[in-house]
Design an enzyme around this catalytic site. Sequence first.
Site, PDB file in Angstrom:
ATOM      1  N   ASN A 119      30.554  44.894  37.973  1.00 39.67           N
ATOM      2  CA  ASN A 119      29.627  45.337  39.374  1.00 39.67           C
ATOM      3  C   ASN A 119      30.275  46.539  39.543  1.00 39.67           C
ATOM      4  O   ASN A 119      29.384  47.482  40.161  1.00 39.67           O
ATOM      5  CB  ASN A 119      29.948  44.506  40.463  1.00 39.67           C
ATOM      6  CG  ASN A 119      29.057  43.226  40.036  1.00 39.67           C
ATOM      7  OD1 ASN A 119      27.873  43.267  39.664  1.00 39.67           O
ATOM      8  ND2 ASN A 119      29.496  42.008  40.563  1.00 39.67           N
ATOM      9  N   GLU A 150      34.733  37.557  33.589  1.00 48.57           N
ATOM     10  CA  GLU A 150      35.761  38.432  33.974  1.00 48.57           C
ATOM     11  C   GLU A 150      36.965  37.383  34.651  1.00 48.57           C
ATOM     12  O   GLU A 150      36.574  36.719  35.512  1.00 48.57           O
ATOM     13  CB  GLU A 150      35.402  39.295  35.085  1.00 48.57           C
ATOM     14  CG  GLU A 150      34.454  40.403  34.537  1.00 48.57           C
ATOM     15  CD  GLU A 150      33.965  41.353  35.584  1.00 48.57           C
ATOM     16  OE1 GLU A 150      34.122  42.529  35.455  1.00 48.57           O
ATOM     17  OE2 GLU A 150      33.736  41.006  36.733  1.00 48.57           O
ATOM     18  N   SER A 173      32.177  38.055  42.864  1.00 47.13           N
ATOM     19  CA  SER A 173      31.731  39.120  42.195  1.00 47.13           C
ATOM     20  C   SER A 173      32.139  40.354  42.473  1.00 47.13           C
ATOM     21  O   SER A 173      32.088  41.391  41.900  1.00 47.13           O
ATOM     22  CB  SER A 173      30.288  39.124  41.854  1.00 47.13           C
ATOM     23  OG  SER A 173      29.737  39.264  43.397  1.00 47.13           O
TER      24      SER A 173
END
Length: 289
Positions: free
Chosen positions: A190, A152, A119
């Site tokens: 993020n 993503e 992430s």
Amino acid sequence: MNIEKVMVIGAGQMGAGIAHVCAQAGFHVRLYDNQAKALEKGINTIEKLLQRSVDKQRMTEQEKNETFTRIQAVDTLWEGSKADLIIEAVIENMDVKTDIFQQLDHIAPTHAILASNTSSLPITEIAAATERPEQVIGMHFMNPVPVMKLVEIIRGLQTSDQTYQAIDQMAKALNKTPVVVNDFPGFVSNRILMPMINEAIYTLYEGIATVEDIDTSMKLGMNHPMGPLTLADFIGLDTCLYIMEVLHEGFADSKYRPCPLLRQYVKAGWLGKKSGRGFYTYTKLYTNA
């Protein structure tokens, strides 16, 4: 490239979810974890979620059984020698990830793509641990994987167009919406989300408002489905802290400095819903169900 056989490394919440959606989309999946209990829990979670879909009439009993039979629990990384795509979904730690990718580079067939569900960590650095950096890519799913539509796709410095196109098609086959992202700390989701959560924690830390009022302000004022502190508890405060540290180190910008209260909670073991205590107290510990 034709992807038919997928191996998922890590049977936690994210890994089990990825295995689930891959099998449901018709791919043959091997799910690996180096901890037998985690692997058993991951398989059980998938079975429960499939049964829930049957109960809610989202799939038939036959479709559930066909999906479940496409998932095989395995206890060795060497099963990766049979995969077209290997998706790593383990702890957000660069040393752990690079060690796995080094092993997979020797195990996986020469045509296989190696993907990471990271992430926040740089794909270029992960790829450098292999002799096939052009076949390494980021495939960051959102939590919970069976529900959330976004993936993503992160291209490292050497990721080839062929690899990207194969993963883009794969994401669409999973009924996900892919977005392509360049390899910068935190990527898109993020990089935007975590500073917002961190600022909400600062707002609490400075005594500006209570936990409940901060969350209510963002839910009712900004139309967010849940408040930032509730969301932080769901993500895991340790994960939030780690991503903020990656952003802070990667950009060397003070605006990404983790709030001291976030550090304090993590040190106390208040990690959110999974530990039973975060910004809120949970009477029932978080499960993957």
